[in-house]
Design an enzyme around this catalytic site. Structure first.
Site, PDB file in Angstrom:
ATOM      1  N   ASN A   1     -18.073  24.845 -45.814  1.00 38.15           N
ATOM      2  CA  ASN A   1     -17.321  24.395 -47.257  1.00 38.15           C
ATOM      3  C   ASN A   1     -16.053  24.500 -45.592  1.00 38.15           C
ATOM      4  OD1 ASN A   1     -16.049  22.935 -48.336  1.00 38.15           O
ATOM      5  ND2 ASN A   1     -16.549  25.095 -50.727  1.00 38.15           N
TER       6      ASN A   1
ATOM      7  N   LYS B   1     -13.249  23.038 -47.269  1.00 37.85           N
ATOM      8  CA  LYS B   1     -12.436  22.340 -48.463  1.00 37.85           C
ATOM      9  C   LYS B   1     -11.060  21.352 -47.532  1.00 37.85           C
ATOM     10  CE  LYS B   1     -13.674  26.687 -49.779  1.00 37.85           C
ATOM     11  NZ  LYS B   1     -12.600  27.762 -50.806  1.00 37.85           N
TER      12      LYS B   1
ATOM     13  N   HIS C   1     -18.146  22.974 -57.240  1.00 39.97           N
ATOM     14  CA  HIS C   1     -17.462  23.707 -56.921  1.00 39.97           C
ATOM     15  C   HIS C   1     -16.729  24.377 -57.845  1.00 39.97           C
ATOM     16  CE1 HIS C   1     -14.889  25.780 -54.239  1.00 39.97           C
ATOM     17  NE2 HIS C   1     -16.088  26.060 -53.456  1.00 39.97           N
TER      18      HIS C   1
ATOM     19  N   GLU D   1     -13.530  24.762 -57.469  1.00 35.95           N
ATOM     20  CA  GLU D   1     -12.411  24.534 -57.669  1.00 35.95           C
ATOM     21  C   GLU D   1     -12.156  22.899 -57.960  1.00 35.95           C
ATOM     22  OE1 GLU D   1     -12.270  25.429 -53.293  1.00 35.95           O
ATOM     23  OE2 GLU D   1     -12.082  27.133 -53.502  1.00 35.95           O
TER      24      GLU D   1
ATOM     25  N   GLU E   1     -21.388  31.708 -56.608  1.00 31.84           N
ATOM     26  CA  GLU E   1     -19.867  31.780 -56.222  1.00 31.84           C
ATOM     27  C   GLU E   1     -18.858  32.348 -57.386  1.00 31.84           C
ATOM     28  OE1 GLU E   1     -19.191  29.230 -52.551  1.00 31.84           O
ATOM     29  OE2 GLU E   1     -18.419  28.206 -54.801  1.00 31.84           O
TER      30      GLU E   1
ATOM     31  N   GLY F   1     -12.308  32.606 -51.544  1.00 36.15           N
ATOM     32  CA  GLY F   1     -11.312  32.555 -50.880  1.00 36.15           C
ATOM     33  C   GLY F   1     -10.053  34.324 -51.096  1.00 36.15           C
TER      34      GLY F   1
ATOM     35  N   SER G   1     -15.655  34.351 -50.284  1.00 34.08           N
ATOM     36  CA  SER G   1     -15.244  35.753 -49.424  1.00 34.08           C
ATOM     37  C   SER G   1     -16.482  36.209 -48.184  1.00 34.08           C
ATOM     38  CB  SER G   1     -14.851  36.371 -49.570  1.00 34.08           C
ATOM     39  OG  SER G   1     -13.312  36.186 -50.582  1.00 34.08           O
TER      40      SER G   1
HETATM   41  P1  PGA Z   1     -14.759  31.526 -49.186  1.00 33.64           P
HETATM   42  O1  PGA Z   1     -14.827  30.200 -49.785  1.00 33.64           O
HETATM   43  O2  PGA Z   1     -15.841  31.833 -47.988  1.00 33.64           O
HETATM   44  O3  PGA Z   1     -13.229  31.113 -48.074  1.00 33.64           O
HETATM   45  O4  PGA Z   1     -14.380  32.765 -49.946  1.00 33.64           O
HETATM   46  C1  PGA Z   1     -16.296  30.242 -50.278  1.00 33.64           C
HETATM   47  C2  PGA Z   1     -16.678  28.935 -51.041  1.00 33.64           C
HETATM   48  O5  PGA Z   1     -15.655  28.722 -51.936  1.00 33.64           O
HETATM   49  O6  PGA Z   1     -17.210  27.697 -50.957  1.00 33.64           O
END
Ligand code: PGA
Length: 247
Positions: A8, A10, A95, A97, A167, A173, A211
């Site tokens: 992903n 983003k 997601h 976010e 998640e 992140g 992460s």
């Molecule tokens: P990250 O993001 O691996 O940077 O923590 C995962 C995600 O949001 O899908």
């Protein structure tokens, strides 16, 4: 169940990065049994699908978001039909976010998931709790509420052909990964919820995100109920993503 690895990106990337990333995958020895998906920003979906095909990559393309309505006056939005037209097979819905920064609620996420499913796209339904909710012991309840919204809106076949991604928000992140045991516990809870509510529950893959790095991927993948990984930051470098797949 074959392992699933989803990149992903983003709101990152460029045409050049996409070209280099896909060529790096072409030059690597990829496990033909693994399901690989790249979710770039939507303006690159078309190019990503075309280039992956031209390079004969065993890689599918997914979108990071979709609108629940089939078409119409929704400035800035993209429909399932548009995603299909540009060669997408997968789409992330819900997601964290999107939920947190763009105020998407459980019902909206359920609408998107159903729209994707009806268009034969594979929805990757993301669920997870905040740190505060975890501290209060609410993790399983939060995740089940999020899944229940999809079930209520779309009925008992709502996860046919879908993927569920756990998640935890505190892991996204942040560099703080859920321990393999923490992730496994929630995955086992989701698995048992599915078994009680859904036909064909054992066929729904459960993947973990938050992460994920080349260093923790292998331990996470060794857990009984973790069938794949959703990788954000560490998917931006092809070499890191390849290390994760090969771990
Ligand atoms: P990250 O993001 O691996 O940077 O923590 C995962 C995600 O949001 O899908």
């Amino acid at each position: 169940m074959p392992p699933i690895f989803i990149a992903n990106w983003k709101m990152n990337g460029s045409r050049q990065m996409l070209t280099e990333w896909l060529h790096a995958l072409r030059d690597a020895a990829l496990d033909p049994k693994a399901t690989l998906v790249l979710c770039p920003p939507s303006p690159y979906l078309d190019m990503a699908a075309a280039l992956a095909q031209a390079l004969h990559l065993p890689l599918s393309i997914g979108a990071q978001n979709v609108h629940g309505e089939p078409k119409g006056a929704f400035t800035g939005e993209v429909s399932v039909a548009i995603l299909q037209d540009v060669g997408c097979r997968y789409v992330l819905v819900g997601h964290s976010e999107r939920r947190r920064l763009f105020h998407e609620n459980d019902t909206l996420v359920a609408q998107k998931s159903l729209a994707a499913q009806q268009a034969n796209l594979i929805p990757i339904v993301c669920v997870g709790e905040t740190q505060e909710e975890r501290n209060l012991g609410l993790t399983q309840g939060i995740v089940e509420t999020q899944l229940n919204a999809v079930l209520t809106h779309a009925g008992p076949s709502c996860f046919n052909g879908a993927i569920i991604a756990y998640e935890p928000l505190w892991a996204i992140g942040t560099g703080v990964t859920a321990t393999p045991e923490q992730a496994q516990t929630v995955h086992a809870g989701i698995r048992s919820w599915l078994q009680q509510k859904i036909k064909g529950a054992s066929l729904v893959p459960l993947i973990y995100g938050g992460s994920v790095t080349p260093d923790n991927a292998s331990q996470l993948m060794q857990q009984l109920d973790i069938q794949g990984l959703l990788v954000g930051g560490a998917s931006l470098k092809a070499s890191d993503f390849l290390s994760i797949i090969n771990a």
